[in-house]
Design an enzyme around this catalytic site. Structure first.
Site, PDB file in Angstrom:
ATOM      1  N   HIS B 228      28.334  45.875  42.173  1.00 51.55           N
ATOM      2  CA  HIS B 228      29.414  46.854  42.101  1.00 51.55           C
ATOM      3  C   HIS B 228      29.406  47.762  43.331  1.00 51.55           C
ATOM      4  CE1 HIS B 228      32.291  49.192  39.642  1.00 51.55           C
ATOM      5  NE2 HIS B 228      31.904  50.169  40.435  1.00 51.55           N
ATOM      6  N   HIS B 295      38.256  48.576  36.404  1.00 54.82           N
ATOM      7  CA  HIS B 295      37.373  49.120  35.375  1.00 54.82           C
ATOM      8  C   HIS B 295      37.407  48.157  34.195  1.00 54.82           C
ATOM      9  CE1 HIS B 295      35.500  53.142  34.032  1.00 54.82           C
ATOM     10  NE2 HIS B 295      34.841  52.654  35.045  1.00 54.82           N
ATOM     11  N   HIS B 297      34.911  45.921  32.665  1.00 51.25           N
ATOM     12  CA  HIS B 297      33.912  45.842  31.597  1.00 51.25           C
ATOM     13  C   HIS B 297      34.029  47.009  30.617  1.00 51.25           C
ATOM     14  CE1 HIS B 297      32.496  42.560  33.905  1.00 51.25           C
ATOM     15  NE2 HIS B 297      31.254  42.545  33.466  1.00 51.25           N
ATOM     16  N   ASP B 317      38.567  58.936  44.277  1.00 52.61           N
ATOM     17  CA  ASP B 317      38.344  58.283  45.566  1.00 52.61           C
ATOM     18  C   ASP B 317      39.138  58.967  46.680  1.00 52.61           C
ATOM     19  OD1 ASP B 317      36.323  56.351  45.187  1.00 52.61           O
ATOM     20  OD2 ASP B 317      37.690  55.087  44.062  1.00 52.61           O
ATOM     21  N   GLN B 450      31.913  55.406  29.607  1.00 55.48           N
ATOM     22  CA  GLN B 450      32.024  56.782  30.072  1.00 55.48           C
ATOM     23  C   GLN B 450      33.161  57.472  29.340  1.00 55.48           C
ATOM     24  OE1 GLN B 450      33.010  55.276  33.736  1.00 55.48           O
ATOM     25  NE2 GLN B 450      31.079  54.207  33.897  1.00 55.48           N
ATOM     26  N   ASP B 478      32.752  61.359  45.797  1.00 53.54           N
ATOM     27  CA  ASP B 478      32.823  61.423  44.346  1.00 53.54           C
ATOM     28  C   ASP B 478      31.561  60.841  43.720  1.00 53.54           C
ATOM     29  OD1 ASP B 478      33.573  58.719  45.083  1.00 53.54           O
ATOM     30  OD2 ASP B 478      34.066  58.461  42.973  1.00 53.54           O
ATOM     31  N   GLY B 747      39.396  47.639  50.021  1.00 48.21           N
ATOM     32  CA  GLY B 747      39.310  46.532  49.064  1.00 48.21           C
ATOM     33  C   GLY B 747      38.131  46.701  48.145  1.00 48.21           C
ATOM     34  N   SER B 750      35.291  42.544  41.867  1.00 48.58           N
ATOM     35  CA  SER B 750      34.625  42.593  40.575  1.00 48.58           C
ATOM     36  C   SER B 750      34.348  41.149  40.192  1.00 48.58           C
ATOM     37  CB  SER B 750      35.542  43.263  39.549  1.00 48.58           C
ATOM     38  OG  SER B 750      35.104  42.982  38.243  1.00 48.58           O
TER      39      SER B 750
END
Lengths: 266, 960
Positions: B228, B295, B297, B317, B450, B478, B747, B750
């Site tokens: 990741h 995002h 999973h 970001d 999360q 971040d 870019g 995943s």
């Protein structure tokens, strides 16, 4: 000539403050975005302005209910300065979440005529947030923000915009005594079901004013139609397309210029 | 402190929107015996106030005076004939509860500070229901196991909220003496997701240091080295075997996607592939940056929370790019299984695709809307191979001053964490999202989910913009995947850093030093502050009730040192942390599959096929989703996602005007065609690029200012064949970017999007490449939309239609794939785009629509019903390749680089002159009628349908 000063109230989760400031400035006011904490720290701050706008957004995340937490904060810390501001003949505008705050503070329709228990704003009948454009027809002659009789076109974007009253008597008074600022209508000016009335408001109420006509709250967003290219199908319409939203701000600024510029020591 | 319980119900006569929604979902499960559902809000408050004050809290704060009534204490089941079942849903201990935080603030405003608040939801189900059904309802509709506990009945107590404090216990995970099996066992046992080579590199490092690692050291390495975070697969060396040849790459990404950017070397690119988002020029003073993340999973486990934190994360970001940008637009693209799948066919450990879709849409809606950022562009793609791994792409664009596009952290700067507090949420998110999903993930990785709170992020953003303007910090980034570990580690990579973990503000007690360091709790950012600005920065954050805490400082010895209560718990060399990950060499194989076109007789009329494609999931109107997003907040929308006379036609790209006083605009689009990848991922990737470009051109975007973003979502790339498809797509990215002169600026990938079912089978997503694109619009007043404008206007097709039904939605209707995938003429495509853009800039174009999913027939239908006008077309005017003789191919081929353009007859000459030497032809005109009529080469009515019927077909599929 002295300038009309407008305050756009910021708080956690308020998010339409910048475009509201822009709309006010386009209409000729000097507009500041001010955090609610600054008003609480300095209770005299509000008095330096002629117009206060409660802009749209999700104050405190709409937790518990839309506008409730910010309304509670203002009621407990700023009730007196707000009351005096209105009594001084100045203007208050609540847009979307700001309208919800004014209703939940008891300021709308309020002003002694109604109690907070009489009117509220709750979840859309559709059960979800929706962004769509609606036609609005004025219902009152006394509200300084409104050009009477003139139907306008603005976007709504909310999940809790349904105005309801505690009883039929309250509703009757809202109607007969001119507290309804705008109704949702079809292009032909007639009331109708969803999506003409996007949230299921009783009597198709889109906005309310108070007994003075100097306080208005509405679910639609006038600050989102101050340029021709904000119309959802402006590419089909002529160059002379006149944005409806800016007029509400211009009416407010003009009223302040004509009636309030002497009364404010800025 | 006294314990108070409040329940808030809807008053009779006011509809219980939430309860009704639950009832609808229960009926969808096939449980018909439930007659009604009542919902109630529950507040559990510990505070020192008396019953009179409690009554005030209930009346003034917790309930609505008109619509709701309250009950202080626990209400029992309503009396009546129907059997009532009481179910309460409580958040698990430690899960963020934003409503509770607001209620605490509000009670404090009422004069009683220090209350402790928890919230819950209560449901009263009326009707006969078996215990097993209650369990199903609780699990499938009411609660999410990952974050919530369910309590059934009116006696059961909710879980205790109290956690015991943490006592320091430095833990070592010995590694020096382990053999290969031991290393693998350590990696697996601690969920490090490190392979043997990596474990050996770590072992060698600690042997050199002559000591054992602590837990936090290994966790830091695992996070920093996770797929990741470092994208080791795409950066690896590759041997691609293809058509009997071998092609070698030293670093796949650098020699494909990056290389195009380097070779193009555009002077308007400011910062590319370097920061949290790619930065390009906007105008003289400003720059825009764009980032798209996935995002996947987390959204599979908790669709609502996963998607919400997906958008919340990607917004940070741009906020963390350069010295920080102001977010001005969101994008979202989703891939789901088809929503009508029977419940019984959904594998164990997988949520039903309809529930995933509803949850994901609600998550993006609630977070994006609360942030006050318009969600302006998106797409939804359905394929049953996304069943186990739904894909959730979230993008964000930010606006910044050009001179603030770079950050400069310096030795001696204080490390300040701002925004949300740190909790146990999101532990192991980065490593977890780098692995394959299984039916056990739901239980094993629940802590990786999360929990977001948009208002915390919005508050933080409000202050950061002021602090940026005041010049109070030197660098910002971040806390995303990897939490503080990754944020501090990256910012201090060239410097060194020391952090006192006990100073990090926590949501609750009990976190170990390692949990603090690797937590992926949301809404946090890290800034580097000069010591002399310490007071000023803390003050500005405090002025709007946002936490800001000094947790350490940047040093100059290139070491990462972590302490807890003054004791050192980690000391790693930054060089090893960031550059120690072993480099790989991977094998990739590409062999074109043997495919053929279905043999079917030609027909004379294709009304049914057109209606079928229009109502298919991928083509059908997404209005149900789009309207739930605020796409107009900030007041900048120029071309909205829905356009046309009734504001409901499918716009090609969004255009926003970021600055209210400048007419310069930004066009935003995307392209994605997973079906083509089943034939050849090379052409899939080029089709995605071409589609994204076409969309920009159609609304008036400039052809020479297009910036692209890539998001690769693939299966397990340790399989050479799977990796081979990715390499093919990466090669296409280079070719497409070079052809259009459109550099990639950012870019993300995943991988391992595979789901291991209980029965041993694997569901593998199709190779999925999302291309996002943006371009400049010189003057928004010149923008064009796709809806037909005026009867009598002429319709042209620019671009050649080929015999290319492979991977088309026309074939998909009948479960076919075909073989003739749409190809891209790399020389012709940019020439067409330039000329169409020129025609729009010259004001010659009334409407313009790209031909994509569903081909020409769908494009014409959409233009007609969006404009509320008829269209008469004649395929004899269609520019087509010689082999494109079949009627169905002419109507439904999804050939690239085609635009349908509406031109006022007065502009005919100017338009035709511009298009000279391009494949273009007049195919018909707009009429005042109510039908779409398309005549074949033989003069028959191949299509002849009322536009209202077409529109209904297109709208009803996803009209939820």
């Amino acid at each position: 000539m002295a300038e009309v000063r407008a305050l756009v109230l910021r708080a956690a989760g308020v998010n339409c403050d910048m475009e509201t400031q822009h709309a006010l400035e386009l209409a000729g006011a000097k507009a500041h975005r001010v955090h609610v904490n600054r008003l609480i720290e300095d209770k005299s701050l509000l008095g330096r302005y002629h117009i206060v706008v409660f802009p749209g957004g999700f104050s405190y995340g709409d937790d518990v209910a839309a506008g409730r937490i910010l309304a509670n904060q203002i009621v407990h810390h700023l009730a007196e300065p707000i009351r005096r501001f209105i009594d001084d003949g100045k203007l208050v505008l609540g847009i979307c979440n700001g309208f919800q705050v004014l209703v939940k503070m008891g300021v709308l329709p309020g002003n002694g005529a109604f109690k907070q228990e009489h009117v509220t704003i709750t979840y859309n009948d559709s059960g979800k947030f929706e962004d769509r454009w609606v036609h609005l027809l004025p219902q009152t002659d006394r509200c300084v923000f409104i050009e009477p009789q003139r139907q306008i076109y603005l976007p709504v974007a909310h999940g809790e915009g349904k105005v309801v009253t505690a009883d039929a008597e309250t509703l009757e008074r809202l109607k007969s005594e001119g507290y309804i600022a705008y109704k949702y209508v079809g292009p032909d000016g007639e009331e109708g079901p969803y999506p003409i009335n996007p949230n299921g408001s009783v009597e198709s109420i889109a906005g309310l004013t108070d007994s003075t006509g100097r306080v208005m709250g509405l679910m639609p967003h006038p600050e989102r139609f101050v340029r021709r290219t904000q119309h959802p199908h402006w590419t089909r319409l002529g160059e002379d397309l006149d944005p409806d939203g800016i007029k509400i701000f211009r009416n407010a600024v003009r009223y302040a210029q004509e009636n309030l510029l002497q009364s404010c020591s800025a | 402190m006294k314990q108070w319980r409040f329940e808030v119900f809807n008053r009779a006569g006011f509809s219980d929107v939430h309860g009704n929604g639950v009832l609808e979902d229960i009926r969808e499960l096939g449980i018909a015996s439930i007659e009604a559902v009542q919902s109630a809000k529950v507040f559990l408050i510990e505070a020192d106030f008396d019953s009179a004050f409690a009554d005030r809290v209930a009346r003034e704060l917790l309930s609505d005076p008109v619509c709701e009534e309250y009950y202080v204490g626990r209400s029992s089941a309503p009396a009546g004939l129907a059997r009532a079942t009481l179910i309460e849903v409580h958040l698990k201990s430690g899960v963020t509860d934003p409503v509770a935080e607001s209620v605490m603030t509000a009670i404090s405003d009422m004069g009683v500070p220090g209350a402790h608040v928890r919230t819950a939801r209560k449901y009263v189900l009326l009707g006969e229901v078996r215990p097993a059904q209650i369990e199903t309802i609780a699990k499938r509709v009411l609660a999410n196991d990952c974050i919530e506990d369910v309590v059934v009945g009116d006696e059961a107590e909710p879980p205790s909220p109290h956690l015991s404090p943490y006592e320091l216990n430095i833990t070592y995970w010995p590694i020096r003496d382990l053999d290969d099996a031991g290393l693998e066992a350590l990696s697996k046992g601690r969920d490090l997701f490190l392979n043997l080579t990596e474990m050996k590199a770590i072992q060698a490092y600690f042997r050199r240091l002559e000591r054992e690692p602590t837990d936090i050291e290994l966790e830091s390495l695992a996070q920093t080295w996770s797929e990741h975070c470092v994208h080791k697969t795409l950066r690896s060396a590759v041997e691609l075997t293809m058509d009997g040849q071998t092609i070698h790459f030293d670093n796949l990404l650098k020699e494909t996607v990056f290389k195009a950017t380097q070779d193009l070397d555009k002077d308007w690119c400011i910062s590319v592939f370097a920061d949290n988002a790619g930065v390009v020029d906007f105008d003289e003073e400003s720059a825009v940056c764009f980032k798209v993340e996935t995002h996947n999973h987390p959204s599979a486990l908790d669709p609502y929370g996963g998607a919400a934190t997906g958008i919340g994360g990607v917004i940070r970001d741009p906020m963390g790019t350069g010295m920080g940008a102001r977010p001005i637009a969101n994008t979202d693209i989703f891939c789901f299984g088809e929503p009508d799948m029977p419940l019984g066919e959904v594998p164990k450990g997988v949520l039903h695709p309809r529930r995933i879709m509803k949850g994901v849409v609600a998550g993006v809606r609630d977070y994006g809307n609360r942030m006050g950022i318009p969600t302006v562009n998106g797409a939804i793609y359905f394929d049953d191979r996304y069943l186990g791994n739904p894909l959730v792409f979230c993008g964000n664009i930010g606006l910044m001053d050009k001179d603030k596009a770079f950050k400069h952290p310096q030795s001696g700067n204080l490390i300040v964490v701002v925004g949300g507090r740190t909790g146990r949420d999101g532990i192991h998110g980065a490593t977890f999202s780098s692995g394959e999903m299984t039916h056990e993930h739901e239980t094993v990785f629940s802590h990786a989910v999360q929990i977001g709170n948009a208002i915390t992020e919005k508050k933080m953003l409000d202050v950061l913009l002021q602090a940026n303007e005041a010049g109070l910090y030197e660098a910002i980034t971040d806390c995303g995947a990897g939490g503080l570990s990754s944020a501090v580690g990256e910012m201090g990579a060239e410097l060194g850093a020391e952090v006192d973990l006990d100073t990090v503000p926590l949501k609750y007690t009990g976190l170990s030093y390692t949990e603090i360091w690797i937590s992926e709790a949301q809404e946090r950012m890290v800034i580097a502050v000069k010591p002399e600005n310490r007071e000023a920065i803390l003050k500005i954050f405090e002025s709007e009730n946002v936490d800001a805490t000094v947790i350490g400082r940047f040093t100059n010895d290139r070491k990462l040192r972590l302490r807890y209560n003054g004791q050192q718990v980690a000391e790693l060399d930054m060089d090893f942390l960031h550059d120690g990950v072993p480099k790989y060499s991977r094998k990739a194989v590409w062999a074109a599959p043997t495919l053929s076109e279905p043999a079917e007789a030609e027909k004379d009329n294709y009304n049914d096929e057109l209606l079928g494609v229009l109502s298919s999931y991928n083509v059908a109107s997404k209005e149900w989703v789009i309207r739930q997003y605020d796409h107009e907040v900030q007041g900048g929308s120029v071309v909205k996602p829905l356009v046309g006379i009734a504001n409901d036609g499918p716009g090609d790209a969004a255009v926003i005007q970021p600055k209210p006083t400048s007419s310069r605009g930004l066009a935003i689009s995307c392209g994605m065609n997973p079906l083509y990848g089943d034939i050849d991922p090379y052409w899939m990737a080029l089709a995605g690029i071409d589609e994204a470009v076409r969309n920009l051109i159609c609304v008036g975007g400039r052809v020479d200012r297009i910036a692209l973003l890539d998001n690769f979502c693939w299966g397990n790339c340790t399989h050479p064949r799977t990796f081979g498809t990715l390499v093919r797509a990466a090669q296409a990215c280079y070719d497409g970017a070079m052809a259009y002169g459109a550099p990639f600026i950012s870019g993300k990938d995943s991988l391992n999007n595979e789901f291991a079912c209980e029965d041993g089978t694997t569901i593998r997503i199709p190779p999925t490449l999302l291309i996002s694109a943006m371009s400049i619009v010189d003057d928004v007043e010149r923008c064009v939309t796709m809806d037909a404008k005026r009867p009598g206007n002429l319709l042209f097709v620019v671009g050649r239609t080929g015999n290319e039904l492979g991977g088309s939605h026309y074939h998909k209707l009948r479960g076919q794939l075909g073989a003739n995938v749409p190809k891209l003429d790399l020389e012709l495509a940019p020439r067409i785009a330039r000329k169409v853009a020129q025609a729009i800039a010259d004001g010659l174009v009334a409407s313009c629509h790209d031909c994509s999913e569903g081909g020409l027939a769908v494009a014409l239908a959409e233009m007609a019903f969006a404009g509320g006008l008829g269209i008469e077309a004649d395929l004899r005017g269609l520019p087509a390749s010689k082999d494109c003789t079949r009627l169905d191919a002419q109507l439904f081929s999804e050939s690239n680089s085609r635009y349908v353009v509406e031109v006022d007859p007065r502009h005919y000459d100017a338009f035709a002159k511009l298009m000279l030497n391009l494949p273009f032809g007049q195919i018909g005109k707009v009429t005042a009628g109510s039908k779409l009529v398309v005549r074949s080469q033989d003069g028959d009515n191949a299509i002849d349908v009322e536009i209202d019927i077409l529109k209904q077909a297109w709208q009803r599929t996803l009209d939820w």
